[in-house]
Design an enzyme around this catalytic site. Structure first.
Site, PDB file in Angstrom:
ATOM      1  N   SER A 137      38.873  91.291  14.491  1.00  0.00           N
ATOM      2  CA  SER A 137      38.643  92.680  14.776  1.00  0.00           C
ATOM      3  C   SER A 137      38.297  93.173  16.216  1.00  0.00           C
ATOM      4  CB  SER A 137      37.868  92.913  13.682  1.00  0.00           C
ATOM      5  OG  SER A 137      36.533  92.506  13.882  1.00  0.00           O
ATOM      6  N   SER A 193      37.201  86.851  13.675  1.00  0.00           N
ATOM      7  CA  SER A 193      37.506  88.067  14.583  1.00  0.00           C
ATOM      8  C   SER A 193      37.057  87.948  15.926  1.00  0.00           C
ATOM      9  CB  SER A 193      36.539  89.256  13.970  1.00  0.00           C
ATOM     10  OG  SER A 193      37.305  89.521  12.757  1.00  0.00           O
ATOM     11  N   LYS A 226      31.813  95.070  21.923  1.00  0.00           N
ATOM     12  CA  LYS A 226      32.456  95.779  20.839  1.00  0.00           C
ATOM     13  C   LYS A 226      31.721  96.785  20.064  1.00  0.00           C
ATOM     14  CE  LYS A 226      34.038  93.838  16.294  1.00  0.00           C
ATOM     15  NZ  LYS A 226      34.637  92.396  15.505  1.00  0.00           N
TER      16      LYS A 226
END
Length: 462
Positions: free
Chosen positions: A149, A173, A79
């Protein structure tokens, strides 16, 4: 089966048996990236040449008899909140234009030591402040949100453009996009995986963890992240395991497809030897207030300087939330912290009677891109983001480990996830339960069909 279709466990076994080389595996994954990434947009940046060089290095080390463990030569995505020395950490924000990390995060360093091959950085909602990751398309249906996210991280795994990925989880997330894309996501116990070198949204809620195609793979990745020994064998039935089934909160306001799939999965746990125990979730009326009461002011404190100097560089949705956080009073934040302490105490009492709690991960499958709200049969109107965070937030507030496992699909063919929540630092128990369940499914570890448009009725109308 092409190499990119392999799970981490299968690829590690093939590499160990010299039936597959890290170079071949990485080349297959990069070919898959070229094939589907234009339709998915899971990656901020793909580092093809560096990945090939890392795979060649892994192959040389293995040929010399130096095996670093099950992740040696396995391609992954990070990420884009996680620092890698010499690379940008954009956090998917214009605020970070020109940023280059001057050191590896703890997580990146540990994965490099394990010999994993970094394919690239995956998209996040800007600064992880959202539950949809708008840049990225769902791996099962391009008209649907990826979740967030860690949306890019989940889509990369679901589509076969990484064999595993690393995400962060502040209010769901990791688990939200994993559930919406039909993969496994593990939010470990708070503090178990170090966050040094990871851009923070909310320091007291942030977690780092793996996204994989199977629970077995998550059990291989977790030790590399924690720096601890590999987990013992997870195979076997669930005799003696006490599974708490909530009689409140977790099955309130969920779609019929989600409830049916999760309840069927819970019954399968019973068939595997688990004892089902009805449990009442404590302090549910305070969950949303505590989650937002902690996250919003902490996020605004993190962004105080840039919010005042370059507010125009933030997306509108994120800027509004950050500005709202500056209006919080210290007393409100302290009350949220006190409520969190009470919630932790009540959950600890609840977990005296059960080993894990089984519930839906999210109340609805992937919403259509651009959909802002969902109306429930009782007349409640809820934003999509609030709906997605609602069932995940308790594990962030309490810091408890939580695992999402795919348990089927809805009438539109979209994935459904079951969430297992355990006691602090008892990830092995969660992984044991999830592994036992996934061994009963014929589709375990299957890739998404690709960035297609499957159509069907919107799953957001219960």
């Amino acid at each position: 089966m092409r190499p990119y279709e392999l799970t981490v466990a299968a690829a590690a076994a093939a590499i160990g048996a010299r039936e597959l080389s890290p170079v071949e595996l990485t080349a297959s994954v990069l070919d898959r990236v070229a094939e589907v990434e234009p339709g998915l947009n899971a990656y901020v940046a793909v580092r093809s040449e560096a990945a090939r060089r890392a795979a060649e290095q892994a192959e040389r080390e293995r040929a010399a008899g130096h095996a670093r463990g099950p992740l040696h030569g396995i391609p992954l995505a990070l990420k884009d909140l996680i620092d890698v020395k010499g690379q940008s950490t954009s956090a998917s924000s214009r605020v970070r234009d020109g940023h280059v990390a001057d050191a590896d995060s703890a997580v990146a360093a540990r994965l490099a030591t394990a010999g994993a091959v970094l394919i690239g950085k995956a998209h996040t909602h800007e600064f992880a402040y959202g539950l949809t990751t708008p840049q990225t398309r769902n791996a099962w249906d391009a008209d649907r949100v990826a979740g967030g996210s860690s949306g890019g991280s989940a889509v990369a795994v679901a589509a076969g453009t990484a064999l595993f990925s690393i995400g962060t989880d502040t209010g769901g997330s990791i688990r939200v996009p994993a559930a919406l894309n039909g993969v496994v996501g593990l939010k470990p116990t708070y503090g178990l995986v170090p966050t040094r070198g990871v851009t923070s949204l909310s320091w007291s809620l942030d977690h780092v963890g793996p996204i994989t195609r199977t629970v077995q793979d998550a059990a291989l990745v977790l030790p590399a992240l924690t720096g601890q020994a590999e987990l013992p064998d997870l195979e076997g039935d669930l005799t003696g395991l006490r599974v708490g089934v909530p009689v409140n909160y977790y099955f309130d306001r969920v779609t019929a497809d989600v409830e049916a799939a999760v309840r069927a999965a819970v019954e399968r746990l019973r068939d595997l030897g688990a004892e089902l125990v009805d449990v009442r979730i404590p302090m549910t009326r305070y969950v949303q207030a505590v989650q937002w009461g902690l996250m919003v002011p902490e996020a605004s404190a993190n962004h105080e300087r840039t919010l005042r100097t370059t507010p125009e560089l933030y997306g509108d949705d994120v800027r509004v939330l950050l500005e709202a956080g500056e209006l919080f009073h210290a007393g409100d934040y302290l009350r949220a912290q006190r409520a969190r302490t009470l919630m932790r105490q009540e959950w600890a009492r609840l977990q005296d009677d059960v080993d894990v709690i089984a519930a839906p991960t999210v109340p609805l499958t992937a919403a259509r891109a651009g959909q802002h709200s969902v109306e429930w049969p009782d007349g409640t109107l809820e934003s999509v983001s609030d709906a997605y965070v609602r069932l995940c937030a308790p594990a962030n507030i309490t810091g408890l480990p939580a695992l999402t496992v795919p348990v089927g699909r809805d009438g539109a063919g979209l994935p459904i996830g079951m969430q297992l929540i355990g006691r602090p630092r008892e990830e092995r128990t969660l992984l044991r339960a999830g592994r036992a369940y996934e061994r009963t499914r014929a589709d375990t570890g299957a890739l998404a069909p690709g960035p297609v448009r499957v159509g069907g009725a919107a799953p957001s109308t219960p």
